[in-house]
Scaffold this active site. Sequence first.
Site, PDB file in Angstrom:
ATOM      1  N   HIS A 152      -7.033  -0.738  17.781  1.00  0.00           N
ATOM      2  CA  HIS A 152      -7.458   0.122  16.673  1.00  0.00           C
ATOM      3  C   HIS A 152      -6.682   1.450  16.748  1.00  0.00           C
ATOM      4  CE1 HIS A 152     -10.154   2.982  14.601  1.00  0.00           C
ATOM      5  NE2 HIS A 152     -10.542   1.934  13.890  1.00  0.00           N
ATOM      6  N   PRO A 153      -6.416   2.094  15.599  1.00  0.00           N
ATOM      7  CA  PRO A 153      -5.628   3.344  15.626  1.00  0.00           C
ATOM      8  C   PRO A 153      -6.214   4.463  16.489  1.00  0.00           C
ATOM      9  CG  PRO A 153      -6.004   2.594  13.376  1.00  0.00           C
ATOM     10  CD  PRO A 153      -6.736   1.652  14.255  1.00  0.00           C
ATOM     11  N   ARG A 154      -7.502   4.389  16.792  1.00  0.00           N
ATOM     12  CA  ARG A 154      -8.103   5.431  17.635  1.00  0.00           C
ATOM     13  C   ARG A 154      -7.753   5.232  19.117  1.00  0.00           C
ATOM     14  NH1 ARG A 154      -9.165   9.056  19.969  1.00  0.00           N
ATOM     15  NH2 ARG A 154     -10.967  10.426  20.002  1.00  0.00           N
ATOM     16  N   LYS A 155      -7.158   4.084  19.437  1.00  0.00           N
ATOM     17  CA  LYS A 155      -6.709   3.853  20.816  1.00  0.00           C
ATOM     18  C   LYS A 155      -5.218   4.225  20.918  1.00  0.00           C
ATOM     19  CE  LYS A 155     -10.738   1.786  20.500  1.00  0.00           C
ATOM     20  NZ  LYS A 155     -12.039   2.220  20.886  1.00  0.00           N
ATOM     21  N   LEU A 156      -4.530   3.868  22.033  1.00  0.00           N
ATOM     22  CA  LEU A 156      -3.165   4.386  22.198  1.00  0.00           C
ATOM     23  C   LEU A 156      -2.129   3.706  21.314  1.00  0.00           C
ATOM     24  CD1 LEU A 156      -4.467   5.735  24.734  1.00  0.00           C
ATOM     25  CD2 LEU A 156      -2.210   5.528  25.773  1.00  0.00           C
TER      26      LEU A 156
END
Length: 383
Positions: free
Chosen positions: A186-190
């Site tokens: 997900h974009p909230r991860k790296l």
Amino acid sequence: MNEKFIPVAKPILGEEEAQAARRVILSGWVVQGPEVAGLEREFAEFVGAPYACAVSNCTTALHLAMLIMGIGPGDEVITVSHSFIATANSIRFCGATPVFVDIDPTTYNMDPALIEAAITPKTRGILCVHQMGMPCDLAAIMPIAKKHGIFLVEDAACASGSEILWNGQWDKIGKPHADMACFSLHPRKLVTTGEGGMITTTNAEWDRRLRILRHQGMSVTDTVRHSSKQVIFEDYDEVGYNYRMCDIQAAVGREQLKRLPYIVESRRALGSRYMTLLADIPGIKLPFEPDWARTNWQCFCIGLPDGCDQRTVMQRMLDNNIATRRAVMCSHREKSYADLPLRFPLPMSEKVQDNYIMLPLFSQMTDEDQILVVETLKRAVSC
Ligand SMILES: *Cc1c(COP(=O)(O)O)cnc(C)c1O
């Protein structure tokens, strides 16, 4: 007030990812196929795992991991409430019961000292979390799982690129050290594929079943059927799901994976700079990295000085164009968990949720951005 808005996080997506998506679209093959296989191979190589299976997101990865571990109604799995709600939900998807233990307030990870007291005859396993990218204490948790003959699955949603010191050498999280590890893209991860997940394991049979379950329980993959010179009829021996990643996502993911070493390195530099800059603010509780862990700083979480109101501080930051986030949620406080009686009090989990915040941290941040965050925070906490 500074003009520039500083978000909490920002993915790095460029021309390379756009070209990769374009290449797949124009190839005419967009569903799970050669790009997914390529991403799986490269991800496995990156973390040092024998097998990696791509899925639609980390929530479905966790669900499949719990299914493979064979849990069902009446079974208990020990985990933390202090995590994104998907962690505990994956246990409930199978009809089993999450049993929450508290966290260590310095690492925000499951406190290994609390696990044994939570084990009952119904306990089937442990679902530990590498929260915010900080490796949890696997060296303490794994022997407990072994001793009681229960499984251990790692929720590594946030931990792509994090490392743990293991038998004298630095291993990537996801090797995996326990039975399986589940990652989020997900974009909230790296690194991101928009939505996406990955499951690593050392067990060939589990990997085989994962591939069947993500594909409706179907015995033959699309790739095999497509390239076969003979007519093939598929079978469905068990009830499966559509938890597939598509080739457009995987092609983007392969470009992202090339960036991951740089992303981890730049985040670690920003993390240690925050440590130095924030040390000047009285009462701030800095995150802690044990000497056996190398976090990827997926989130940089700090405790506010005693007496500071979380919402007030966050609003003052936002009034100055700097986004922050409340620290990790507690699943047991949500309405969807109201019917699940707590076995143990969770004071640390609640304290961190209520008194800690996450600061902006992303590779594109400049030195000036970081100083601005720290200066603004200094004023915001002088309450
Ligand atoms: C983000 C996250 C998940 C869920 O990941 P998705 O890919 O969004 O499904 C699960 N567990 C933890 C700890 C997370 O941070």
